[in-house]
Motif scaffolding. Structure first.
Motif, PDB file in Angstrom:
ATOM      1  N   ASP A  92      12.854   9.502  68.354  1.00  0.00           N
ATOM      2  CA  ASP A  92      12.626   9.753  66.847  1.00  0.00           C
ATOM      3  C   ASP A  92      13.904  10.023  66.159  1.00  0.00           C
ATOM      4  O   ASP A  92      13.663  10.183  65.016  1.00  0.00           O
ATOM      5  CB  ASP A  92      11.739  11.203  66.924  1.00  0.00           C
ATOM      6  N   GLY A  93      14.964   9.166  66.559  1.00  0.00           N
ATOM      7  CA  GLY A  93      16.101   9.084  65.794  1.00  0.00           C
ATOM      8  C   GLY A  93      16.995  10.229  65.788  1.00  0.00           C
ATOM      9  O   GLY A  93      18.132  10.369  65.186  1.00  0.00           O
ATOM     10  N   LYS A  94      16.673  11.336  66.768  1.00  0.00           N
ATOM     11  CA  LYS A  94      17.376  12.562  66.646  1.00  0.00           C
ATOM     12  C   LYS A  94      18.589  12.221  67.772  1.00  0.00           C
ATOM     13  O   LYS A  94      18.583  11.683  68.896  1.00  0.00           O
ATOM     14  CB  LYS A  94      16.645  13.781  67.477  1.00  0.00           C
ATOM     15  N   VAL A  95      19.807  12.359  67.193  1.00  0.00           N
ATOM     16  CA  VAL A  95      21.004  12.179  68.038  1.00  0.00           C
ATOM     17  C   VAL A  95      21.679  13.633  68.470  1.00  0.00           C
ATOM     18  O   VAL A  95      21.807  14.452  67.533  1.00  0.00           O
ATOM     19  CB  VAL A  95      22.148  11.253  67.187  1.00  0.00           C
ATOM     20  N   ASN A  96      21.841  13.806  69.475  1.00  0.00           N
ATOM     21  CA  ASN A  96      22.829  15.026  70.054  1.00  0.00           C
ATOM     22  C   ASN A  96      23.958  14.826  70.423  1.00  0.00           C
ATOM     23  O   ASN A  96      24.170  13.742  71.501  1.00  0.00           O
ATOM     24  CB  ASN A  96      21.661  15.530  71.382  1.00  0.00           C
ATOM     25  N   VAL A  97      24.982  15.277  69.926  1.00  0.00           N
ATOM     26  CA  VAL A  97      26.417  15.082  70.369  1.00  0.00           C
ATOM     27  C   VAL A  97      27.030  16.430  70.657  1.00  0.00           C
ATOM     28  O   VAL A  97      27.118  17.470  70.106  1.00  0.00           O
ATOM     29  CB  VAL A  97      27.139  14.411  69.187  1.00  0.00           C
ATOM     30  N   THR A  98      27.781  16.201  71.799  1.00  0.00           N
ATOM     31  CA  THR A  98      28.766  17.486  72.261  1.00  0.00           C
ATOM     32  C   THR A  98      30.196  16.530  72.264  1.00  0.00           C
ATOM     33  O   THR A  98      30.522  16.039  73.379  1.00  0.00           O
ATOM     34  CB  THR A  98      28.646  18.234  73.359  1.00  0.00           C
ATOM     35  N   VAL A  99      31.245  17.181  71.636  1.00  0.00           N
ATOM     36  CA  VAL A  99      32.530  16.737  71.630  1.00  0.00           C
ATOM     37  C   VAL A  99      33.251  17.850  72.449  1.00  0.00           C
ATOM     38  O   VAL A  99      33.443  18.818  71.805  1.00  0.00           O
ATOM     39  CB  VAL A  99      32.975  16.214  70.279  1.00  0.00           C
TER      40      VAL A  99
END
Length: 663
Positions: free
Chosen positions: A241-248
């Motif tokens: 669905d185009g959802k990007v999940n980022v943890t830096v």
């Protein structure tokens, strides 16, 4: 039949020519060790192996590869207390090849293995690196325990033979630029009652399925220059669905502004930007992304800025899930039933053992598989260098990633003639810790499709409470975006997403019939469990004696498989027959994927699609492509809810007048 003619022509066309340009060859005392069997890449490795940037998901501009000729000394118990600082160790060793390999130059496992070892190399920090930056020393993998010294000072310790680790060596560096790196390695494979994750490694166990061990440094070592506050780890996923999940994750555990830029595929045009804070997940949506599939593995390059630190990465947009279609549990990719089919991929090499001689060599195996339409590999109880997973991302392979198994055959504690599977709670705890390391290290690669916790009861407790239940929960807590194969083969207590059957040579995939061989406690091995996905986790294993000069062992008595055939034509007939059976079980029952044994021959096993030296491909590639395509077409016929429920009325499901078919 197609596969019984013109064998010479297609066999000649799939024999690899060695046309690879040699890498640099510095003037050193290193030379390749005694070699049992080479590959087309063996002589081209030189002394600058694996020069590529080794961590493709978190790349920086200031870095230095430390692979090459180091110094080596075989050590003894207690030597860690008196390191040989300032000495020049006696022997050359080529990093990153494990000590038992010919390419290392050390070669040979010795009567008790390479239990203790010293490595040594000088360190020169490039003069053009920013003087106020920190210097990080990175190891791809060291088997099994590594103690790192910089200029005579203990800088770090790491345990776990398959996992990357990093050390900030800035405080230990000399101002004059002259530095010494020493690494002490301890590898207790098969020592006493030691039970550690080792996969297929062995010193002295018999049987066809155990191979030469790998000790020491076996993946790339490199330096990088980073700001004092920098990105230490990056978790990144993107769904259909185009959802990007980022943890830096930051080196200081701070909450700092992060900027993410995603580019159009094969372009510098910006697709999307987003901002968030380090230390916690943040989510944003990209409009209309091209989705990642095996036949169209679209990837998006990404730049991430964190303070003065900038890294390059990438991702693919895809969603992995499961649901019932026509009453049958199916694995889904982007909401569609996908039939994962491919080989058990052991990742052993006759010249490098655990380490391929080069990236080109490593990709050769995948290229061959791709040509015949294979869309999956089961990475079998081994972890590969990061560039392997990048290749799978780029080429479009689903990866079922196994956790390396504990040593599975400890003698009975009470002196009996049997064996035990798990030594005790300490061994279980260490296995659990390293399982978490596996998930954390690999969970951001788009190609990873499922995690396997246990293989065929190796290291698995055989009395309740069953460990696969809390471990399945652990894996899902660390990575809720993949499927979990809690137990591949047996003993199965119905945890996880798959009902995984192993059977040689014929498949029994999601079928109402099964083998009782290896059955354990009541309820652990039984008919297909309709609440989970039916997977043929291993089958096939059809072998053929390789031509002279293409096998690890020259003695035919040491070349074996589950079945052997007289000729390449016969081999292709038998493999075609078994693939047809798997296709029928997909048509008629609840089969949702299959794992063929195996990509290549490995030492005494001669059942590969390719010989161990990678010079002969056994497959009639035209026929194999037809057979893999037929598997996918059968799955497609079962993928539509209406068709799946009505399919019994369409397909002829009678054998000698007896009705057979779907659940």
């Amino acid at each position: 039949m197609l596969f019984l003619g013109a064998t010479a022509a297609w066999l000649a066309s799939c024999t690899l020519a060695a046309s690879i340009v040699p890498r640099q060859n510095n003037d050193t005392d290193y030379k390749i060790g005694n070699i049992t069997l080479d590959t087309p890449w063996t002589s081209t490795v030189g002394t600058n192996p694996w020069p590529e940037y080794p961590r493709p998901r978190l790349q920086r501009s200031y870095w230095k590869n430390l692979n090459g000729v180091w110094r080596y000394r075989n050590a003894a118990e207690g030597d860690l207390g008196s390191p040989p600082f300032g000495e020049t160790l006696e022997d050359p060793v080529l990093v990153p090849f494990c000590l038992e390999s010919a390419l290392s130059g050390v070669t040979g496992k010795g009567p008790n293995g390479r239990i203790y070892s010293w490595y040594q190399t000088p360190l020169e920090i490039p003069s053009d690196w920013p003087s106020d930056n920190s210097v990080i020393l990175n190891f791809g993998a060291v088997d099994y325990e590594a103690t790192v010294f910089i200029n005579g000072r203990n800088a770090a310790f790491h345990r776990g033979g398959y996992f990357e680790f990093s050390v900030d060596i800035t405080p230990y560096l000399n101002a004059n630029g002259t530095n010494e790196l020493m690494v002490h390695v301890y590898d207790p494979t098969d020592q006493g009652r030691t039970q550690i994750p080792i996969g297929k490694q062995t010193l002295n166990r018999g049987g066809m399925i155990w191979y030469t061990p790998c000790s020491g440094i076996w993946q790339t070592v490199w330096l990088e220059s980073v700001p004092s506050e920098h990105i230490s780890k990056l978790d990144l996923s993107a769904d259909m669905d185009g959802k990007v999940n980022v943890t830096v994750h930051s080196s200081t555990n701070s909450s700092t502004l992060v900027k993410v830029t995603i580019y159009e595929p094969h372009s510098q045009n910006v697709k999307a930007t987003a901002t968030g804070s380090s230390g916690t997940p943040f989510v944003f949506t990209v409009s209309d992304p091209d989705l990642w599939y095996p036949d169209s593995p679209t990837l998006y390059n990404i730049t991430i800025k964190f303070g003065s630190d900038t890294v390059q990465s990438y991702t693919g947009f895809r969603t992995i899930s499961r649901r019932a279609i026509g009453g049958v549990q199916r694995p889904l990719l982007n909401g569609k039933f996908i039939f994962p089919f491919g080989p058990l991929d052991q990742g052993f090499w006759p010249d490098g053992i655990y380490t391929p001689p080069s990236v080109e060599a490593m990709r050769f195996d995948l290229d061959v598989l791709k040509r015949v339409g294979i869309n999956m590999v089961r990475k079998h109880i081994k972890v590969e260098p990061a560039l392997y997973y990048k290749a799978c991302d780029e080429m479009g392979f689903l990866v079922i990633q196994d956790m390396p198994s504990l040593r599975p055959d400890l003698p009975d504690k009470n002196g009996g003639c049997g064996i035990i599977r798990l030594e005790g709670p300490n061994e279980q705890a260490e296995f659990n810790r390293q399982l978490a390391l596996l998930i954390e290290q690999l969970k951001s690669y788009p190609s990873i499709f499922a995690w396997t916790i246990y293989n065929e009861e190796w290291g698995q407790a055989t009395s309740p409470p069953w460990p696969e239940y809390p471990l399945t929960d652990l894996v899902r807590s660390l990575d809720p975006t993949r499927l979990v194969n809690a137990v591949s083969g047996w003993t199965d207590h119905r945890a996880g997403d798959f009902d995984d059957n192993h059977h040689y040579s014929t498949p029994q995939c999601g079928t109402p019939f099964w083998s009782t061989q290896g059955s354990g406690p009541e309820g652990s091995d039984s008919a297909y469990d309709k609440s989970r996905i039916g997977l043929q986790g291993e089958f096939g294993g059809i072998g053929q004696y390789p031509p002279k000069g293409h096998s690890w062992y020259t003695d035919l008595n040491r070349q074996t498989s589950y079945e052997l055939t007289n000729s390449t034509e016969d081999w292709n007939y038998r493999t075609h027959d078994l693939l047809n059976q798997l296709r029928e079980q997909t048509d008629l029952f609840s089969c949702s994927g299959g794992v063929w044994t195996q990509t290549t021959d490995v030492e005494g096993e001669v059942n590969g699609l390719i010989t161990y030296d990678r010079r002969i491909i056994r497959m009639n590639e035209t026929l194999w492509k037809q057979d893999t395509t037929a598997l996918y077409e059968a799955a497609a016929r079962r993928s539509d809810t209406v068709n799946a429920t009505q399919y019994a009325a369409i397909v002829d499901r009678s054998v000698d007048g007896i009705q057979v078919g779907m659940p």
